[in-house]
Design a protein around this motif. Structure first.
Motif, PDB file in Angstrom:
ATOM      1  N   LEU A  13      43.064  33.217  27.080  1.00  0.00           N
ATOM      2  CA  LEU A  13      44.290  33.875  27.516  1.00  0.00           C
ATOM      3  C   LEU A  13      45.536  33.200  26.951  1.00  0.00           C
ATOM      4  N   SER A  68      47.552  40.452  37.244  1.00  0.00           N
ATOM      5  CA  SER A  68      48.051  40.079  35.912  1.00  0.00           C
ATOM      6  C   SER A  68      49.344  40.824  35.591  1.00  0.00           C
ATOM      7  N   HIS A  71      52.253  39.402  37.421  1.00  0.00           N
ATOM      8  CA  HIS A  71      52.718  38.152  36.814  1.00  0.00           C
ATOM      9  C   HIS A  71      53.319  38.362  35.424  1.00  0.00           C
ATOM     10  N   GLN A  73      51.774  39.058  32.623  1.00  0.00           N
ATOM     11  CA  GLN A  73      50.955  38.371  31.629  1.00  0.00           C
ATOM     12  C   GLN A  73      50.180  39.368  30.756  1.00  0.00           C
ATOM     13  N   ALA A  76      46.452  38.371  29.685  1.00  0.00           N
ATOM     14  CA  ALA A  76      45.555  38.483  30.828  1.00  0.00           C
ATOM     15  C   ALA A  76      45.351  39.940  31.206  1.00  0.00           C
ATOM     16  N   THR A  77      46.411  40.733  31.136  1.00  0.00           N
ATOM     17  CA  THR A  77      46.289  42.160  31.443  1.00  0.00           C
ATOM     18  C   THR A  77      45.272  42.815  30.523  1.00  0.00           C
ATOM     19  N   LEU A 187      43.383  33.674  40.612  1.00  0.00           N
ATOM     20  CA  LEU A 187      44.129  34.321  39.538  1.00  0.00           C
ATOM     21  C   LEU A 187      45.549  33.763  39.437  1.00  0.00           C
ATOM     22  N   GLN A 190      45.122  30.484  37.725  1.00  0.00           N
ATOM     23  CA  GLN A 190      44.764  30.670  36.321  1.00  0.00           C
ATOM     24  C   GLN A 190      45.968  31.105  35.492  1.00  0.00           C
ATOM     25  N   LEU A 191      46.708  32.082  35.991  1.00  0.00           N
ATOM     26  CA  LEU A 191      47.834  32.622  35.231  1.00  0.00           C
ATOM     27  C   LEU A 191      48.973  31.624  35.113  1.00  0.00           C
ATOM     28  N   ARG A 192      49.166  30.800  36.127  1.00  0.00           N
ATOM     29  CA  ARG A 192      50.202  29.776  36.029  1.00  0.00           C
ATOM     30  C   ARG A 192      49.834  28.716  35.000  1.00  0.00           C
TER      31      ARG A 192
END
Length: 220
Positions: A13, A68, A71, A73, A76-77, A187, A190-192
């Protein structure tokens, strides 16, 4: 000392390849890398598939797509949309999730603390519910899951017995509510991490570029 390791989903990602300077940095925290990947696998590639009436893989990827998008992202999306499509989910459902994410876009954290010293930090914010049009496409269970995900992302201080009861009323079991909540929390983590790694990557002069917006990721 090992300076590279097998890429994981966070690497994918963030656009980190083996041998990259950030790969070497992450290799220095092997256990953190392993545990985050194991969490992903447990949620999205479990050894034992969830029951048909439980928290299905399609629902998990749907929630991940929604989170996602919330956020902002793109990578990720795209990743989670691909996972959603691999479960045989229609484009109509994907578009409904995208519409809900756009309609519920806001900033946080907001909400109210129990009355007391922390009340000075109370802040108003969006009270999100799925539109009737999208609910007809997504169904009762998934619609309730998106509302719960939005709650945990933007105003977790408003989590309450009433919010959990809404999930139970929509057909969620207590066990699956726990898994759903854990999934949204994972999530967010993960995204952060991905955002932080992307910033670090840009700061050291990487020429890699992601899609300019989550909407483009959905359209691809």
């Amino acid at each position: 000392m090992t300076t590279t390791s097998t890429p994981d989903v966070i690497d994918q990602l963030a656009g980190i390849t083996p041998g990259h300077a950030i790969d070497a940095t992450r290799a220095g925290r092997t256990q953190a890398r392993i545990h985050s990947q194991q969490s992903y696998l447990a949620l999205f590639e479990p050894e034992q598939l969830p029951a048909e009436d439980g928290f299905t893989l399609a629902q998990r990827f749907a929630v991940a797509t929604f989170v996602s998008l919330l956020h902002g992202q793109s990578q990720a999306t795209r990743f989670y949309v691909d996972g959603l499509a691999s479960q045989g989910v229609s484009r109509e459902v994907i578009n409904a999730i995208a519409a809900e994410a756009a309609a519920s876009e806001t900033s946080g954290p907001y909400g109210q603390f129990p009355e007391g010293p922390l009340s000075v930090e109370d802040a108003p914010g969006l009270s999100y519910s799925v539109s009737k049009v999208s609910a007809a496409v997504l169904g009762t269970k998934l619609s309730a899951a998106l509302v719960h995900a939005h709650l945990l992302v933007f105003h977790p201080r408003d989590a309450s017995a009433k919010a959990l009861q809404a999930l139970l009323d929509a057909g969620w079991s207590e066990t699956d509510i726990v898994t759903l909540s854990q999934g949204v929390s994972f999530l967010a983590f993960q995204l952060r991490v991905v955002v932080g790694l992307q910033v670090l990557k840009r700061s050291i002069g990487s020429s890699d570029a992601a899609a300019s917006s989550p909407a483009e990721a959905l359209a691809s």
